[in-house]
Motif scaffolding. Structure first.
Motif, PDB file in Angstrom:
ATOM      1  N   ARG A   1     -50.155 -34.542  -7.009  1.00 50.71           N
ATOM      2  CA  ARG A   1     -49.008 -34.942  -7.147  1.00 50.71           C
ATOM      3  C   ARG A   1     -47.973 -34.560  -8.371  1.00 50.71           C
ATOM      4  NH1 ARG A   1     -49.735 -41.349  -5.531  1.00 50.71           N
ATOM      5  NH2 ARG A   1     -51.062 -40.651  -3.472  1.00 50.71           N
ATOM      6  N   VAL A   2     -48.815 -34.271  -9.461  1.00 53.15           N
ATOM      7  CA  VAL A   2     -48.124 -33.780 -10.449  1.00 53.15           C
ATOM      8  C   VAL A   2     -47.899 -32.077 -10.337  1.00 53.15           C
ATOM      9  CG1 VAL A   2     -48.474 -33.337 -12.975  1.00 53.15           C
ATOM     10  CG2 VAL A   2     -49.067 -35.437 -12.004  1.00 53.15           C
ATOM     11  N   ALA A   3     -48.953 -31.624  -9.821  1.00 51.99           N
ATOM     12  CA  ALA A   3     -49.360 -30.046  -9.693  1.00 51.99           C
ATOM     13  C   ALA A   3     -50.010 -29.761  -8.693  1.00 51.99           C
ATOM     14  CB  ALA A   3     -49.688 -29.363 -10.851  1.00 51.99           C
ATOM     15  N   ASN A   4     -50.105 -28.663  -7.712  1.00 52.70           N
ATOM     16  CA  ASN A   4     -50.891 -28.400  -6.793  1.00 52.70           C
ATOM     17  C   ASN A   4     -51.813 -27.424  -7.584  1.00 52.70           C
ATOM     18  OD1 ASN A   4     -52.071 -27.903  -4.085  1.00 52.70           O
ATOM     19  ND2 ASN A   4     -50.310 -26.671  -3.553  1.00 52.70           N
TER      20      ASN A   4
ATOM     21  N   GLU B   1     -47.552 -23.228  -0.200  1.00 45.55           N
ATOM     22  CA  GLU B   1     -47.763 -23.335   1.469  1.00 45.55           C
ATOM     23  C   GLU B   1     -48.658 -24.522   1.651  1.00 45.55           C
ATOM     24  OE1 GLU B   1     -49.360 -19.717   1.708  1.00 45.55           O
ATOM     25  OE2 GLU B   1     -47.972 -18.855   0.391  1.00 45.55           O
ATOM     26  N   PRO B   2     -48.593 -25.337   2.696  1.00 45.26           N
ATOM     27  CA  PRO B   2     -49.484 -26.423   2.883  1.00 45.26           C
ATOM     28  C   PRO B   2     -50.770 -26.019   3.234  1.00 45.26           C
ATOM     29  CG  PRO B   2     -47.393 -26.605   4.508  1.00 45.26           C
ATOM     30  CD  PRO B   2     -47.515 -25.261   3.564  1.00 45.26           C
ATOM     31  N   GLU B   3     -50.973 -24.868   3.714  1.00 43.23           N
ATOM     32  CA  GLU B   3     -52.364 -24.254   4.111  1.00 43.23           C
ATOM     33  C   GLU B   3     -53.221 -23.753   2.707  1.00 43.23           C
ATOM     34  OE1 GLU B   3     -49.592 -21.074   4.883  1.00 43.23           O
ATOM     35  OE2 GLU B   3     -49.636 -23.047   5.559  1.00 43.23           O
ATOM     36  N   ALA B   4     -52.544 -23.650   2.004  1.00 36.48           N
ATOM     37  CA  ALA B   4     -52.946 -22.821   0.525  1.00 36.48           C
ATOM     38  C   ALA B   4     -54.392 -23.628   0.083  1.00 36.48           C
ATOM     39  CB  ALA B   4     -52.013 -22.689  -0.644  1.00 36.48           C
ATOM     40  N   ARG B   5     -54.153 -24.685   0.017  1.00 39.59           N
ATOM     41  CA  ARG B   5     -55.357 -25.686  -0.564  1.00 39.59           C
ATOM     42  C   ARG B   5     -56.487 -25.705   0.017  1.00 39.59           C
ATOM     43  NH1 ARG B   5     -56.200 -29.944  -4.225  1.00 39.59           N
ATOM     44  NH2 ARG B   5     -54.153 -29.651  -5.104  1.00 39.59           N
TER      45      ARG B   5
END
Length: 85
Positions: A44-47, A20-24
């Motif tokens: 890029r490689v992992a979130n 989800e975009p808001e997770a970070r």
């Protein structure tokens, strides 16, 4: 070249985040509220975030966290020289 597994580094974890975009920002804010040190991140490689914490269970319980893995140290075993001509 061989990659030899080393030791697990105590108190350091890779926190993989949900897609989800808001997770970070949500997870980052919760970590900062708990005064946990964020040592780095990748997108890029992992979130994922690299975090110092006493317990992985505390990190796993946060909403937006997909997986928590202990940081491991690896060593290269290079028993041959590369011929350069």
């Amino acid at each position: 070249v061989l990659l030899l597994p080393g030791r697990t580094i105590p108190g350091r974890f890779i926190v993989e985040l949900a897609d989800e975009p808001e997770a970070r920002p949500r997870v980052r804010a919760r970590l900062e509220q708990r005064k946990l040190k964020i040592r780095g991140s990748v997108q890029r490689v992992a979130n994922a975030l690299f975090v110092e914490a006493a317990d992985a269970a505390e990190l796993r319980a946060l909403p937006g966290v997909k997986r928590v893995t202990a940081v491991r140290e690896f060593k290269l075993l290079m028993d041959r020289a590369v011929v350069l001509h």
